[in-house]
Motif scaffolding. Structure first.
Motif, PDB file in Angstrom:
ATOM      1  N   ALA A 417       0.821  -1.213   0.000  1.00  0.00           N
ATOM      2  CA  ALA A 417       0.000   0.000   0.000  1.00  0.00           C
ATOM      3  C   ALA A 417       0.853   1.260   0.000  1.00  0.00           C
ATOM      4  O   ALA A 417       0.344   2.359  -0.225  1.00  0.00           O
ATOM      5  CB  ALA A 417      -0.939   0.007   1.202  1.00  0.00           C
ATOM      6  N   LYS A 418       2.137   1.123   0.290  1.00  0.00           N
ATOM      7  CA  LYS A 418       3.063   2.256   0.247  1.00  0.00           C
ATOM      8  C   LYS A 418       4.265   1.881  -0.625  1.00  0.00           C
ATOM      9  O   LYS A 418       5.361   1.640  -0.130  1.00  0.00           O
ATOM     10  CB  LYS A 418       3.520   2.621   1.663  1.00  0.00           C
ATOM     11  N   PRO A 419       4.048   1.813  -1.927  1.00  0.00           N
ATOM     12  CA  PRO A 419       5.111   1.346  -2.825  1.00  0.00           C
ATOM     13  C   PRO A 419       6.276   2.326  -2.903  1.00  0.00           C
ATOM     14  O   PRO A 419       6.121   3.528  -2.641  1.00  0.00           O
ATOM     15  CB  PRO A 419       4.399   1.255  -4.175  1.00  0.00           C
ATOM     16  N   HIS A 420       7.415   1.795  -3.274  1.00  0.00           N
ATOM     17  CA  HIS A 420       8.600   2.642  -3.443  1.00  0.00           C
ATOM     18  C   HIS A 420       8.438   3.499  -4.693  1.00  0.00           C
ATOM     19  O   HIS A 420       8.087   3.013  -5.763  1.00  0.00           O
ATOM     20  CB  HIS A 420       9.844   1.769  -3.573  1.00  0.00           C
ATOM     21  N   ILE A 453       7.790   4.604 -10.541  1.00  0.00           N
ATOM     22  CA  ILE A 453       6.942   3.827  -9.622  1.00  0.00           C
ATOM     23  C   ILE A 453       7.408   2.374  -9.674  1.00  0.00           C
ATOM     24  O   ILE A 453       7.447   1.768 -10.748  1.00  0.00           O
ATOM     25  CB  ILE A 453       5.457   3.933 -10.006  1.00  0.00           C
ATOM     26  N   ASP A 454       7.744   1.816  -8.511  1.00  0.00           N
ATOM     27  CA  ASP A 454       8.345   0.470  -8.468  1.00  0.00           C
ATOM     28  C   ASP A 454       7.416  -0.572  -7.858  1.00  0.00           C
ATOM     29  O   ASP A 454       7.806  -1.321  -6.951  1.00  0.00           O
ATOM     30  CB  ASP A 454       9.654   0.518  -7.665  1.00  0.00           C
ATOM     31  N   ALA A 455       6.184  -0.651  -8.338  1.00  0.00           N
ATOM     32  CA  ALA A 455       5.248  -1.647  -7.790  1.00  0.00           C
ATOM     33  C   ALA A 455       4.013  -1.726  -8.676  1.00  0.00           C
ATOM     34  O   ALA A 455       3.706  -0.770  -9.409  1.00  0.00           O
ATOM     35  CB  ALA A 455       4.842  -1.268  -6.365  1.00  0.00           C
ATOM     36  N   ASN A 490       4.015  -3.730 -13.286  1.00  0.00           N
ATOM     37  CA  ASN A 490       3.669  -4.867 -14.144  1.00  0.00           C
ATOM     38  C   ASN A 490       2.180  -5.175 -14.158  1.00  0.00           C
ATOM     39  O   ASN A 490       1.747  -6.106 -14.850  1.00  0.00           O
ATOM     40  CB  ASN A 490       4.458  -6.118 -13.755  1.00  0.00           C
ATOM     41  N   ASP A 491       1.388  -4.388 -13.386  1.00  0.00           N
ATOM     42  CA  ASP A 491      -0.058  -4.645 -13.372  1.00  0.00           C
ATOM     43  C   ASP A 491      -0.791  -3.456 -12.775  1.00  0.00           C
ATOM     44  O   ASP A 491      -0.220  -2.682 -11.994  1.00  0.00           O
ATOM     45  CB  ASP A 491      -0.362  -5.908 -12.566  1.00  0.00           C
ATOM     46  N   MET A 492      -2.043  -3.293 -13.153  1.00  0.00           N
ATOM     47  CA  MET A 492      -2.944  -2.306 -12.564  1.00  0.00           C
ATOM     48  C   MET A 492      -4.330  -2.927 -12.504  1.00  0.00           C
ATOM     49  O   MET A 492      -4.656  -3.799 -13.317  1.00  0.00           O
ATOM     50  CB  MET A 492      -2.989  -1.013 -13.391  1.00  0.00           C
TER      51      MET A 492
END
Length: 556
Positions: A417-420, A453-455, A490-492
């Protein structure tokens, strides 16, 4: 045929000279090790010692036929025995006919669960249990197992409590009731086991200790001086048993059966994977589940209790030369011979020696190094281990593993929930756009925000991403362009797409231009289905940050 019965393929290439020699040698050593261990683990589970031998016959034959691991040694293990005692002792008096009936039903339920998981190819679900949870649970369970054997080691009744703190308090309060003779036998047995393991590992130390203790009891009549012995062990093979199936009882036993099915498989598969990697042959998680499930169903129908692959016995089996599943078949045959002809030899076996075997075996399960390692590498994983460890000790075995799993999943959700996210700047010496926090010398631009965005992006972290982007945008007082590096996405999900679309529309209306760099194929497909590619085609065609910067300079 070969998919369900891998032993058939192994036998087609069986070498009677080398394979048979290795399998027979390993089988004899494992059987010598398994006989006292099986009896000890049956005692740990609150069952008659002979049931440990029953659990070491039919399940071994079934696993050998269906298992993909050629060296895994299936049978009773300490962890599963403790789970049995914890889950069933609240329903009936340990050792009673009713208790045994419940345990047999539990074996059948465990087997059916594992079979279903294997048939439905759901072996992957066990990967949701993190290594930190398993390590914390295993270490705490080893301590619980150790304390559960103190009554046999000390020769005193410590009550029915399973809480280690209550047991410790009882021992301190009733210290004078300890039987010195029983304690001396148990401690002496432990010392021999420990020394033999370190100095002369090739000798079957458990069997040596058992034979020595039986001789001492007989020669000095120690059973008449307060030393508790195993007593009569029925001879002969186990008959077919049909457990008394009650819906109410099954509902009560389901949590225990699920725990044993999953924990037993995780322990077994981990060891099988280690050996197969060394020997360079494939194993299947789903086939292993089916094999263990069938083995446990067999245990349920032949007076046994739940089994799984053991670490120590599998290692011994492998190191002793086991080449195929026939090693397990031969081990089972040696146990059958013991049941037919040699059970009377164990009449004078002290229970303290069985406790000593358990204590020495489970001590190795307490992993101090892993806790230290996890704290050094990733503190939150170390905390997960400690939470699981303390919950298992304080609350109990089943709730301990459940709390550990829930905590680890909660940590995962919180972290996702708090991506890098990294603001990028141009590093001249490396000719690349990198994280400005790691490269303070990186050049940034007041009218351009470059961010990575890394997630994966989904509903739970979209608000955080928007807020982080907003904060960074405010820092650029003359902001005109935002370059978003999507290489780590890699996804949304659809909710995130809706929210992101509204956010982008608002800032576009404020005169800010957006450029998406390195959008991955699966995400690009989502954008196309959503309509972004047609509506904003020019924003998504960049293959590098530099390419986007070159284009935005044309806009000004």
């Amino acid at each position: 045929m070969q998919q369900w019965f891998p032993l058939w393929q192994q036998l087609q290439h069986y070498d009677l000279k080398s394979d048979l020699k290795g399998d027979l040698n390993a089988a004899l050593i494992v059987a010598i090790m398994l006989i006292p261990q099986g009896m000890a683990y049956a005692m740990l589970a609150g069952l008659p010692p002979v049931m440990g031998l029953y659990a070491s016959t039919v399940p071994l034959f079934i696993y050998a036929l269906m298992g993909t691991s050629r060296q895994l040694a299936v049978g009773p293990v300490a962890m599963v025995s403790l789970l049995i005692f914890t889950g069933v002792s609240g329903l009936a008096e340990p050792g009673s006919a009713e208790y045994i009936s419940y345990v047999i039903l539990l074996a059948l339920m465990t087997g059916v669960i594992q079979l279903l998981l294997g048939v439905l190819k759901l072996g992957v679900i066990t990967k949701f249990i993190s290594h930190a949870v398993i390590s914390g649970f295993t270490s705490a369970a080893a301590i619980v197992i150790g304390f559960s054997q103190l009554n046999h080691l000390l020769g005193m009744d410590l009550g029915d409590s399973k809480n280690v703190f209550v047991i410790a308090g009882t021992v301190v309060a009733r210290f004078t009731e300890i039987d010195p003779l029983t304690l001396s036998l148990g401690v002496g047995g432990m010392l021999i086991l420990i020394v033999a393991k370190k100095k002369i590992p090739k000798i079957p130390a458990p069997l040596f200790v058992v034979v020595l203790a039986i001789g001492l009891v007989q020669v000095f009549n120690l059973h008449d001086q307060g030393v508790r012995i195993v007593g009569d062990i029925p001879g002969g093979l186990p008959g077919i048993t049909v457990p008394d199936v009650s819906v109410d009882t099954m509902l009560i036993l389901i949590p225990t059966a699920l725990t044993i099915a999953i924990i037993g498989f995780v322990e077994s598969y981990a060891m099988a994977k280690v050996i197969s990697t060394k020997e360079k042959y494939p194993i299947s998680a789903d086939a292993e589940l089916r094999a263990l499930g069938a083995a446990n169903v067999g245990a349920g129908f032949f007076s046994g209790f739940p089994v799984t692959g053991g670490f120590s016995r599998s290692a011994v089996n492998y190191e002793s030369g086991a080449r195929t599943g026939m090693a397990s078949v031969f081990t089972g045959l040696f146990i059958v011979l013991t049941l037919l002809f040699f059970t009377s030899w164990f009449y004078y076996l002290p229970r303290a020696i069985l406790a000593a075997i358990i204590l020495v075996a489970v001590y190795g399960l307490i992993d101090f190094k892993e806790a230290k390692h996890l704290f050094q590498v990733k503190k939150v994983d170390g905390i997960t281990l400690i939470v699981t460890f303390m919950a298992t000790l304080v609350i109990g075995i089943e709730m301990g593993i459940l709390i550990g799993i829930l905590f680890s999943l909660g940590v995962f959700i919180y972290r996702s929930a708090k991506p890098h996210m990294a603001e990028l700047g141009y590093v001249k010496g490396m000719d690349d756009y990198l994280n400005i926090e790691r490269f303070p010398e990186a050049e940034t631009f007041d009218d351009v925000l470059m961010i990575r965005i890394d997630a994966p992006i989904y509903f739970a972290n979209m608000a955080y991403i928007e807020e982080h982007l907003r904060e960074r945008m405010i820092e650029h007082s003359h902001l005109k362009h935002v370059v978003i590096d999507f290489s780590g996405v890699n996804d949304m999900d659809a909710v995130a797409l809706d929210e992101f679309d509204e956010w982008l529309d608002y800032h576009r209306s404020e005169g800010v231009h957006f450029y998406f760099v390195l959008v991955r194929g699966p995400v690009r497909d989502l954008f196309a289905r959503y309509g972004w590619t047609d509506a904003h085609h020019d924003e998504f065609c960049y293959h590098s940050v530099q390419e986007a910067l070159t284009d935005l300079k044309k806009i000004g």
